[in-house]
Design a protein around this motif. Structure first.
Motif, PDB file in Angstrom:
ATOM      1  N   ILE A   7      64.058  58.591 126.181  1.00 35.18           N
ATOM      2  CA  ILE A   7      65.013  57.648 125.592  1.00 35.18           C
ATOM      3  C   ILE A   7      64.618  57.325 124.160  1.00 35.18           C
ATOM      4  O   ILE A   7      65.475  57.218 123.268  1.00 35.18           O
ATOM      5  CB  ILE A   7      65.093  56.371 126.452  1.00 35.18           C
ATOM      6  N   ALA A   8      63.309  57.177 123.903  1.00 33.08           N
ATOM      7  CA  ALA A   8      62.839  56.876 122.545  1.00 33.08           C
ATOM      8  C   ALA A   8      63.241  57.964 121.563  1.00 33.08           C
ATOM      9  O   ALA A   8      63.666  57.680 120.430  1.00 33.08           O
ATOM     10  CB  ALA A   8      61.323  56.705 122.549  1.00 33.08           C
ATOM     11  N   THR A   9      63.124  59.229 121.992  1.00 31.34           N
ATOM     12  CA  THR A   9      63.567  60.318 121.109  1.00 31.34           C
ATOM     13  C   THR A   9      65.052  60.204 120.815  1.00 31.34           C
ATOM     14  O   THR A   9      65.487  60.372 119.662  1.00 31.34           O
ATOM     15  CB  THR A   9      63.245  61.678 121.756  1.00 31.34           C
ATOM     16  N   GLY A  10      65.863  59.933 121.830  1.00 28.89           N
ATOM     17  CA  GLY A  10      67.304  59.781 121.604  1.00 28.89           C
ATOM     18  C   GLY A  10      67.614  58.660 120.621  1.00 28.89           C
ATOM     19  O   GLY A  10      68.469  58.819 119.732  1.00 28.89           O
ATOM     20  N   VAL A  11      66.927  57.534 120.752  1.00 25.02           N
ATOM     21  CA  VAL A  11      67.165  56.400 119.853  1.00 25.02           C
ATOM     22  C   VAL A  11      66.710  56.729 118.442  1.00 25.02           C
ATOM     23  O   VAL A  11      67.413  56.445 117.458  1.00 25.02           O
ATOM     24  CB  VAL A  11      66.439  55.143 120.381  1.00 25.02           C
ATOM     25  N   LEU A  12      65.525  57.325 118.299  1.00 27.01           N
ATOM     26  CA  LEU A  12      65.018  57.672 116.970  1.00 27.01           C
ATOM     27  C   LEU A  12      65.936  58.666 116.264  1.00 27.01           C
ATOM     28  O   LEU A  12      66.165  58.557 115.045  1.00 27.01           O
ATOM     29  CB  LEU A  12      63.608  58.243 117.079  1.00 27.01           C
TER      30      LEU A  12
END
Length: 501
Positions: A7-12
């Motif tokens: 999820i962090a990759t998607g947000v970044l």
């Protein structure tokens, strides 16, 4: 934990693009997903292929849902099925997320056979981005390299590598950082750290050299009309008033610059809500203003050519009008928007979602009737590197982009769309002028620097100098060579990993 990292990759990735403008996040956006692909507490052990696919898919879902939220802004009056924009966003996101999912799966498969995970992942991310942006369903919106479009002082090397080289650079930064953190301490880490610094700094240093060596270029004066017309322009009751606004804005622009008149005036995509070549009342009004102002005009309009077997061939077109000559040249849009301007599957043509039924043009948008030939990109075409490169190879000296982004509403989409043109200017080293119905209109110089731009949802007109291209760039000559190099790097990293790691 792995789910949170994906999820962090998607947000970044999402915040790397306008309107957030956190382009720096793109340099390490892929790192969390890379660590998610490893087993907790054991970086030498990888997750299963099934888990890798799911984690990549989750990262893609988060990214594309946040990036493409503006699809829900599509006006309901354009749809025959109420609220169809919400399932459209879902279906599009489900499809696009397959690309990061397959990237993750393939990277883990190769890493299990000795390839460094981060390095092959970076290459495969770039290759699958290019695949996502090609073909009938091609949609390169959100490609990693576009995150740096607002920062032309970092990406001048795109005149050699194109957009995919910028994507590869950003992905390699994430991949190298992951590789560095995954290695136990040894002399190899020192060498890798030096390599990381070289990869990080060379493009910036190159851009500084290029920008400091800029020389003044010859330019043409282009007038831009942003009429800010609502979607009700297609109603017959308001067509006359829409045309009147365009003609008045054009005359005012010419009158304000009577001592130094424009070389060309641009109207946006489908600015005239009528089949201009076939509706004499509107065509005569346009020709009259062009003759009065003595300034050539490129006007966007829809057309419908009657067919001998019955029916019509509809096109999304732009026509060049010259004083006392009428329309002397035209371009019919070639790269149409799937499911909006046409249905790519003929069996679905019977369904009516409110889409258009346009046919593609059969030749590139070269307009060579003026002293400086220019190339036309209509709306969606400017997000692809291929059409602009083709125009450059045909000998045009500058590019124009006609668009109607009114559909996007007050969202991030008009800004995202505008900045993709920065890459087209750098890739081909020629200026680009853009006329948008509700904005953003403006001009970008051959180095990707935005020299002037309008705001959205206001009526505007401006006269801008558009700098001319000089010679073919390396990218214009040789195209997407970087993708062949990227494919080769996958095998190089695989071979080196099997031998030394």
């Amino acid at each position: 934990m792995r789910i949170l990292l994906a999820i962090a990759t998607g947000v970044l990735l999402a915040i790397s693009f306008p309107r957030f403008y956190f382009g720096w996040a793109a340099t390490f956006a892929l790192i969390p997903l890379l660590f998610a692909l490893e087993q907790p507490g054991n970086r030498s052990s990888l997750v299963s292929l099934k888990v890798a696919f799911r984690l990549g898919y989750l990262a893609g879902l988060v990214f594309f849902l946040l990036l493409l939220y503006w699809i829900t802004f599509l006006p309901q009056e354009n749809l025959t099925i109420p609220y169809a924009m919400f399932p459209a966003l879902l279906l599009m996101t489900l499809y696009l997320s397959l690309y990061p999912a397959v990237t993750a799966l393939t990277s883990v498969w190769l890493a299990r056979r000795g390839a460094p995970l981060g390095l092959v992942f970076a290459c495969l991310w770039t290759l699958f981005e290019a695949v996502r942006g090609s073909g009938m369903f091609g949609f390169p919106w959100g490609s990693l390299g576009y995150a740096l479009a607002p920062y032309p002082h970092l990406i001048q090397f795109a005149s050699y590598s194109g957009i995919w080289g910028v994507s590869l650079w950003l992905a390699l930064i994430s991949g190298m950082v992951h590789f560095y953190l995954s290695l136990p301490w040894s002399s190899k880490k020192v060498g890798l750290l030096v390599a990381m610094m070289v990869v990080l700094t060379i493009p910036y240093a190159h851009s500084r050299v290029v920008l400091s060596a800029r020389q003044p270029r010859a330019a043409v004066r282009v007038g831009l009309v942003q009429p800010n017309i609502g979607n009700n322009k297609w109603q017959k009751a308001v067509r006359d008033s829409v045309v009147t606004v365009l003609l008045e804005q054009t005359k005012q622009l010419a009158d304000e610059n009577i001592n130094h008149p424009p070389d060309l005036i641009l109207w946006p995509e489908t600015a005239i809500p009528a089949r201009l070549p076939r509706e004499a009342f509107y065509r005569f009004r346009v020709e009259d203003v062009v003759t009065q102002t003595n300034v050539p005009l490129l006007a966007g309009f829809p057309d419908g050519e009657p067919l001998s077997e019955g029916g019509y061939r509809f096109t999304n077109s732009a026509g060049l009008f010259l004083p006392n000559q009428g329309m002397v040249n035209r371009y019919d849009k070639r790269h149409l928007v799937p499911f909006s301007e046409f249905f790519p599957l003929p069996v679905l043509n019977r369904l009516d979602f409110g889409q258009s039924n346009f046919s593609s043009g059969d030749k590139p948008g070269v307009i060579d009737n003026l002293s400086q030939p220019f190339g036309v990109l209509i709306c969606f075409e400017s997000i692809f590197p291929g059409p602009a490169r083709e125009l450059s190879r045909e000998g045009v000296r500058y590019l124009v982009n006609l668009t109607n982004d009114q559909w996007f509403g007050d969202s991030a989409a008009p800004t995202q769309h505008f900045y993709m043109n920065v890459l087209r200017a750098i890739e081909n080293r020629m200026g680009l002028a853009r006329a948008a119905n509700t904005g953003i209109s403006g001009v970008i110089d051959p180095y990707g620097i935005v020299r002037e731009r309008s705001t959205t949802f206001i009526q505007a007109r401006m006269l801008v100098p558009v700098e001319l291209g000089r010679e073919l760039t390396f990218y214009a000559r040789y195209g997407d060579w970087i993708l062949w190099v990227t494919g080769g790097l996958v095998f190089v990293f695989w071979g080196l990993g099997r031998r030394y790691l």
